[in-house]
Design a protein around this motif. Structure first.
Motif, PDB file in Angstrom:
ATOM      1  N   ILE A 199       0.835  -1.201   0.000  1.00 31.81           N
ATOM      2  CA  ILE A 199       0.000   0.000   0.000  1.00 31.81           C
ATOM      3  C   ILE A 199       0.869   1.250   0.000  1.00 31.81           C
ATOM      4  CG2 ILE A 199      -1.608   1.349   1.415  1.00 31.81           C
ATOM      5  CD1 ILE A 199      -2.746  -1.420   2.348  1.00 31.81           C
ATOM      6  N   ARG A 203       0.815   3.534  -3.326  1.00 33.83           N
ATOM      7  CA  ARG A 203       0.102   4.796  -3.113  1.00 33.83           C
ATOM      8  C   ARG A 203       1.007   5.969  -3.464  1.00 33.83           C
ATOM      9  NH1 ARG A 203      -1.980   4.790   2.460  1.00 33.83           N
ATOM     10  NH2 ARG A 203      -3.863   3.802   1.674  1.00 33.83           N
ATOM     11  N   GLU A 246      -8.542  -5.826   7.045  1.00 30.33           N
ATOM     12  CA  GLU A 246      -8.753  -4.455   6.579  1.00 30.33           C
ATOM     13  C   GLU A 246      -7.683  -4.035   5.581  1.00 30.33           C
ATOM     14  OE1 GLU A 246     -11.218  -2.367   7.023  1.00 30.33           O
ATOM     15  OE2 GLU A 246     -12.342  -3.809   8.226  1.00 30.33           O
ATOM     16  N   GLU A 250      -8.024  -2.856   1.638  1.00 29.27           N
ATOM     17  CA  GLU A 250      -7.450  -1.590   1.182  1.00 29.27           C
ATOM     18  C   GLU A 250      -6.484  -1.813   0.022  1.00 29.27           C
ATOM     19  OE1 GLU A 250      -4.889   2.217   2.938  1.00 29.27           O
ATOM     20  OE2 GLU A 250      -5.560   0.617   4.293  1.00 29.27           O
ATOM     21  N   GLU A 253      -8.380  -2.621  -3.230  1.00 29.96           N
ATOM     22  CA  GLU A 253      -8.958  -1.422  -3.844  1.00 29.96           C
ATOM     23  C   GLU A 253      -7.885  -0.575  -4.510  1.00 29.96           C
ATOM     24  OE1 GLU A 253     -11.033   0.405  -0.646  1.00 29.96           O
ATOM     25  OE2 GLU A 253     -12.598  -1.163  -0.558  1.00 29.96           O
TER      26      GLU A 253
END
Length: 279
Positions: A199, A203, A246, A250, A253
């Protein structure tokens, strides 16, 4: 010698060998199936792989019968073999499908096996492949996994002629220990850290934006390679038994959004590189 599994391929991220497989899976198989050595080396160079390492990885894939010589472009090149195409198809659903955990109500797959000591190489192969498909040992000859792995496990057993050692059952958990004790059979502790790294890395890449098709390619291939590693590392336990549930959602997505933003431009770059000929 058994062919490599898509799971084994997925375990090491961003090696030259894995990046080549990612390039074939994401682009080349839908662009006629063949690419010249020169174009492939050039694409790998954009991912930080030098020419010697690239050619060595191509040669290893040829020796494993995953790539086959091809000169349809009038220059030395390679086409994905039938074995590699099958491996890529095996991985597509898991890589691009939902990675939400299994439902507790789905039940469990139980694999019971006995392999003679004289065939311990087969026993090692069986355990290795079961582990790679998300199964975990409750005892040396009794392994368990979410029921949705049944099809993958069955295909693996039959494909490697290991089914003769195995009895498979499906069923529900009915007691007596707390259900979360079951999750202790899997080593899922590293997954929380690995999802967080994925992530954080991607990101940041998404925040930089895409300046060109070449930049999209350089972002998209590591994104795919890293995601493939995660989804094959994750056994897909129900969310209630998974401390990283969780983060898993995340990451899924983020992967979906980034892949949608990058895939088209990255493909354009590969098309242009293949068409450009010798550099």
């Amino acid at each position: 010698m058994p062919r490599p599994s898509i799971v084994a391929i997925a375990r090491a991220t961003e090696s030259p060998r894995n990046l080549i497989i990612t390039i074939y899976g994401a682009f080349v198989r839908d662009l006629g199936g063949s690419v010249t050595v020169a174009a492939l080396v050039r694409l790998l160079g954009e991912l930080g792989i030098d020419g010697a390492a690239s050619r060595s990885a191509i040669n290893r894939l040829k020796q494993q019968h995953l790539l086959e010589r091809d000169e349809r472009h009038g220059r030395p090149g390679y086409v994905a073999s039938a074995s590699l195409i099958e491996l890529l198809r095996d991985g597509d659903e898991r890589i691009f499908g939902s990675t939400h955990g299994a439902e507790l109500t789905d039940g469990w797959l139980i694999v019971v096996f006995t392999v003679p000591e004289s065939e311990r190489d087969q026993r090692h192969l069986l355990r290795t492949r079961l582990h790679a498909l998300g199964c975990a040992p409750m005892s040396p000859g009794v392994w368990i996994a979410p029921r949705r792995t049944e099809g993958d496990v069955r295909r693996m057993l039959v494909g490697l002629s290991l089914d003769r050692y195995v009895s498979m059952f499906v069923g529900d958990y009915v007691g007596f220990a707390e259900l979360d004790r079951l999750a202790e059979a899997w080593d899922v502790a590293p997954l929380r850290r690995n999802y967080q790294r994925f992530i954080t890395r991607h990101r940041r890449a998404a925040a930089r934006g895409v300046r060109s098709p070449a930049a999209a390619f350089s972002q998209y291939v590591p994104l795919l390679d890293g995601w493939r590693h995660l989804v094959f590392e994750d056994p897909g336990l129900p969310d209630a038994l998974t401390p990283h549930a969780e983060l898993r959602r995340e990451a899924f997505e983020l992967f979906g959004a980034a892949a949608q933003a990058l895939a088209g431009s990255a493909r354009q770059h590969v098309v242009e590189t293949i068409a450009a000929g010798p550099g």
